[in-house]
Motif scaffolding. Sequence first.
Motif, PDB file in Angstrom:
ATOM      1  N   ASP A 175       0.809  -1.222   0.000  1.00 54.81           N
ATOM      2  CA  ASP A 175       0.000   0.000   0.000  1.00 54.81           C
ATOM      3  C   ASP A 175       0.842   1.272   0.000  1.00 54.81           C
ATOM      4  OD1 ASP A 175      -2.174  -1.786   0.334  1.00 54.81           O
ATOM      5  OD2 ASP A 175      -1.917  -1.734   2.510  1.00 54.81           O
ATOM      6  N   GLY A 176       2.134   1.159  -0.332  1.00 55.55           N
ATOM      7  CA  GLY A 176       3.033   2.303  -0.206  1.00 55.55           C
ATOM      8  C   GLY A 176       2.615   3.508  -1.031  1.00 55.55           C
ATOM      9  N   HIS A 177       2.270   3.299  -2.288  1.00 58.34           N
ATOM     10  CA  HIS A 177       1.916   4.429  -3.157  1.00 58.34           C
ATOM     11  C   HIS A 177       0.623   5.090  -2.689  1.00 58.34           C
ATOM     12  CE1 HIS A 177       5.005   3.781  -6.242  1.00 58.34           C
ATOM     13  NE2 HIS A 177       4.855   2.484  -5.965  1.00 58.34           N
ATOM     14  N   GLN A 178      -0.326   4.298  -2.229  1.00 56.37           N
ATOM     15  CA  GLN A 178      -1.566   4.852  -1.712  1.00 56.37           C
ATOM     16  C   GLN A 178      -1.317   5.666  -0.437  1.00 56.37           C
ATOM     17  OE1 GLN A 178      -4.564   1.887  -0.998  1.00 56.37           O
ATOM     18  NE2 GLN A 178      -5.981   3.322  -0.041  1.00 56.37           N
ATOM     19  N   LEU A 179      -0.466   5.157   0.444  1.00 56.67           N
ATOM     20  CA  LEU A 179      -0.137   5.890   1.662  1.00 56.67           C
ATOM     21  C   LEU A 179       0.580   7.198   1.351  1.00 56.67           C
ATOM     22  CD1 LEU A 179       1.094   2.949   3.937  1.00 56.67           C
ATOM     23  CD2 LEU A 179      -1.000   4.298   4.225  1.00 56.67           C
ATOM     24  N   MET A 180       1.458   7.180   0.349  1.00 53.29           N
ATOM     25  CA  MET A 180       2.174   8.405  -0.011  1.00 53.29           C
ATOM     26  C   MET A 180       1.209   9.463  -0.527  1.00 53.29           C
ATOM     27  SD  MET A 180       5.389   8.885  -2.630  1.00 53.29           S
ATOM     28  CE  MET A 180       6.386   7.772  -1.649  1.00 53.29           C
ATOM     29  N   ARG A 181       0.267   9.048  -1.370  1.00 50.36           N
ATOM     30  CA  ARG A 181      -0.725  10.019  -1.873  1.00 50.36           C
ATOM     31  C   ARG A 181      -1.560  10.590  -0.729  1.00 50.36           C
ATOM     32  NH1 ARG A 181      -0.968   6.232  -6.210  1.00 50.36           N
ATOM     33  NH2 ARG A 181      -2.669   5.122  -5.158  1.00 50.36           N
ATOM     34  N   LYS A 182      -1.886   9.747   0.253  1.00 47.08           N
ATOM     35  CA  LYS A 182      -2.674  10.217   1.383  1.00 47.08           C
ATOM     36  C   LYS A 182      -1.878  11.215   2.225  1.00 47.08           C
ATOM     37  CE  LYS A 182      -5.447   7.333   3.248  1.00 47.08           C
ATOM     38  NZ  LYS A 182      -6.049   6.204   4.008  1.00 47.08           N
ATOM     39  N   PHE A 183      -0.584  10.933   2.455  1.00 46.41           N
ATOM     40  CA  PHE A 183       0.260  11.866   3.211  1.00 46.41           C
ATOM     41  C   PHE A 183       0.367  13.201   2.493  1.00 46.41           C
ATOM     42  CE2 PHE A 183       2.191   8.254   5.643  1.00 46.41           C
ATOM     43  CZ  PHE A 183       1.964   8.800   6.900  1.00 46.41           C
ATOM     44  N   ILE A 184       0.533  13.152   1.171  1.00 44.21           N
ATOM     45  CA  ILE A 184       0.663  14.388   0.400  1.00 44.21           C
ATOM     46  C   ILE A 184      -0.602  15.229   0.502  1.00 44.21           C
ATOM     47  CG2 ILE A 184       0.846  15.296  -1.960  1.00 44.21           C
ATOM     48  CD1 ILE A 184       2.790  13.016  -2.547  1.00 44.21           C
ATOM     49  N   SER A 185      -1.755  14.566   0.519  1.00 39.26           N
ATOM     50  CA  SER A 185      -3.021  15.298   0.607  1.00 39.26           C
ATOM     51  C   SER A 185      -3.277  15.846   2.015  1.00 39.26           C
ATOM     52  CB  SER A 185      -4.177  14.388   0.198  1.00 39.26           C
ATOM     53  OG  SER A 185      -4.311  13.291   1.097  1.00 39.26           O
ATOM     54  N   LEU A 186      -2.691  15.211   3.045  1.00 42.45           N
ATOM     55  CA  LEU A 186      -2.956  15.620   4.419  1.00 42.45           C
ATOM     56  C   LEU A 186      -2.000  16.703   4.914  1.00 42.45           C
ATOM     57  CD1 LEU A 186      -3.739  12.170   6.139  1.00 42.45           C
ATOM     58  CD2 LEU A 186      -5.352  13.990   5.555  1.00 42.45           C
ATOM     59  N   ILE A 187      -0.729  16.632   4.508  1.00 47.58           N
ATOM     60  CA  ILE A 187       0.263  17.580   5.022  1.00 47.58           C
ATOM     61  C   ILE A 187       0.041  18.945   4.377  1.00 47.58           C
ATOM     62  CG2 ILE A 187       2.728  18.084   5.241  1.00 47.58           C
ATOM     63  CD1 ILE A 187       3.245  15.086   5.076  1.00 47.58           C
ATOM     64  N   PHE A 198       9.575  14.002  -1.054  1.00 43.74           N
ATOM     65  CA  PHE A 198       9.444  12.551  -1.109  1.00 43.74           C
ATOM     66  C   PHE A 198      10.379  11.958  -2.163  1.00 43.74           C
ATOM     67  CE2 PHE A 198       5.231  12.807   1.088  1.00 43.74           C
ATOM     68  CZ  PHE A 198       5.510  11.859   2.062  1.00 43.74           C
ATOM     69  N   GLU A 199      10.465  12.603  -3.313  1.00 44.18           N
ATOM     70  CA  GLU A 199      11.351  12.107  -4.376  1.00 44.18           C
ATOM     71  C   GLU A 199      12.812  12.185  -3.944  1.00 44.18           C
ATOM     72  OE1 GLU A 199      10.364  14.427  -7.770  1.00 44.18           O
ATOM     73  OE2 GLU A 199       8.611  13.201  -8.310  1.00 44.18           O
ATOM     74  N   ARG A 200      13.164  13.253  -3.250  1.00 48.14           N
ATOM     75  CA  ARG A 200      14.545  13.399  -2.767  1.00 48.14           C
ATOM     76  C   ARG A 200      14.875  12.326  -1.733  1.00 48.14           C
ATOM     77  NH1 ARG A 200      19.425  15.094  -4.357  1.00 48.14           N
ATOM     78  NH2 ARG A 200      20.527  16.351  -2.800  1.00 48.14           N
ATOM     79  N   PHE A 201      13.937  12.089  -0.812  1.00 44.72           N
ATOM     80  CA  PHE A 201      14.119  11.041   0.192  1.00 44.72           C
ATOM     81  C   PHE A 201      14.307   9.688  -0.481  1.00 44.72           C
ATOM     82  CE2 PHE A 201      12.239   7.598   2.664  1.00 44.72           C
ATOM     83  CZ  PHE A 201      12.905   7.703   3.869  1.00 44.72           C
ATOM     84  N   THR A 202      13.474   9.391  -1.464  1.00 41.85           N
ATOM     85  CA  THR A 202      13.549   8.098  -2.162  1.00 41.85           C
ATOM     86  C   THR A 202      14.866   7.939  -2.902  1.00 41.85           C
ATOM     87  OG1 THR A 202      11.146   8.099  -2.439  1.00 41.85           O
ATOM     88  CG2 THR A 202      12.410   6.651  -3.873  1.00 41.85           C
ATOM     89  N   SER A 203      15.278   8.983  -3.620  1.00 45.05           N
ATOM     90  CA  SER A 203      16.496   8.877  -4.421  1.00 45.05           C
ATOM     91  C   SER A 203      17.737   8.698  -3.551  1.00 45.05           C
ATOM     92  CB  SER A 203      16.645  10.116  -5.309  1.00 45.05           C
ATOM     93  OG  SER A 203      16.803  11.277  -4.514  1.00 45.05           O
ATOM     94  N   VAL A 204      17.814   9.459  -2.450  1.00 47.45           N
ATOM     95  CA  VAL A 204      18.988   9.349  -1.580  1.00 47.45           C
ATOM     96  C   VAL A 204      19.007   8.013  -0.849  1.00 47.45           C
ATOM     97  CG1 VAL A 204      20.159  10.354   0.420  1.00 47.45           C
ATOM     98  CG2 VAL A 204      19.191  11.838  -1.324  1.00 47.45           C
ATOM     99  N   ALA A 205      17.833   7.528  -0.424  1.00 50.15           N
ATOM    100  CA  ALA A 205      17.775   6.224   0.243  1.00 50.15           C
ATOM    101  C   ALA A 205      18.254   5.122  -0.678  1.00 50.15           C
ATOM    102  CB  ALA A 205      16.351   5.942   0.713  1.00 50.15           C
TER     103      ALA A 205
END
Length: 348
Positions: A175-187, A198-205
């Motif tokens: 459910d990762g992509h769904q959770l990410m969309r939900k976080f983006i809509s809530l923050i 989020f993209e920066r976090f993903t790329s560096v990780a």
Amino acid sequence: MQKNTPYILFMALVLLVTVSFFLLIKDFLLACFWAIILAVVFDPTYQRLRQYYKNSEKLSLFLTMLLIILVFVIPLSTITLMVTAESTDYYNKIQSGEINPQRYFQDTLALLPKFNRLSHIGGISVEQISTSVGNAFAQAIKYTAQQVPAMTQNLLNLIVQVALAFYILFFLLRDGHQLMRKFISLIPIGDRIEIELFERFTSVARATVKGGLIVAVIQGCIGGLLFWFVGIPAAFLWGMLMIILSLLPIGSALVWAPAAVVLFLQGQTVKAIVILSVGILAIGLIDNFLRPRLIGKDSKMSDYLVMVSTLGGLAWFSLTGFVLGPIIAALFVTCWEILGKDSQANKT
């Protein structure tokens, strides 16, 4: 003021509940963090398996989890056991007198005539230096060996952390992509900024784990096998040290290059040439050929920023700092870049 009071009270409640929640799970934040990192790194693999096994999502999840166990859990467990076993054995040999680090360093320094002359001028002797270096080396081995009882006592906690990490990882992969969309809509920061973070976090990780950890393990394994082949004592421990140094821009050359010099001074020219050849042609060139292919299009930072953030992460978060330090540094740079872009846009 009265109109804003309910909003202020609600935001205070949100802050209080959020802090309380993180305090509630603070003992399991490490498991959550590694679950997130593994989900980010292996999400492309999971997506490819989903495309291949379109009618079986559970099979894709199972194969991804199995791959993570084979790539991370089993090798790390094996390495940990081997390090503790070899360090304990080496420490016992030092205690029994079978191995004398002070004598070894003294014999090595005695091969440097110029150093001996300068040491007398400086008021220090070869014996003093070799004793200090030997004691430091023995204390490092002793510290590693003493971690065995602590690891045994914390074994149950480690098992719980690993099990929890894999439990969370299962849902993050699914459910990762769904959770990410939900976080983006809530923050309430702005979708553009949140997506960029989020993209920066993903790329560096991904860059840190794939281009850093995997390459470091390969370099350390080659170095450890090389030391074992030429007959250097505690080859596995030296290999682990090379893995740690390979995570930093300074590299594993801080181990194999001095070893080659020492062997050359001791008259073991062939062994010194073997170490230099493998170190330069194999270990040294891995950064130039293997690391770019593993990182791919993932974002990279300057070497000095990676080194400072990794050392700071180590000091602050222990082993997890190898990944968390560069991520924090990358988010710091990204936040200021976004602030600079917005400032320029407002001026124009």
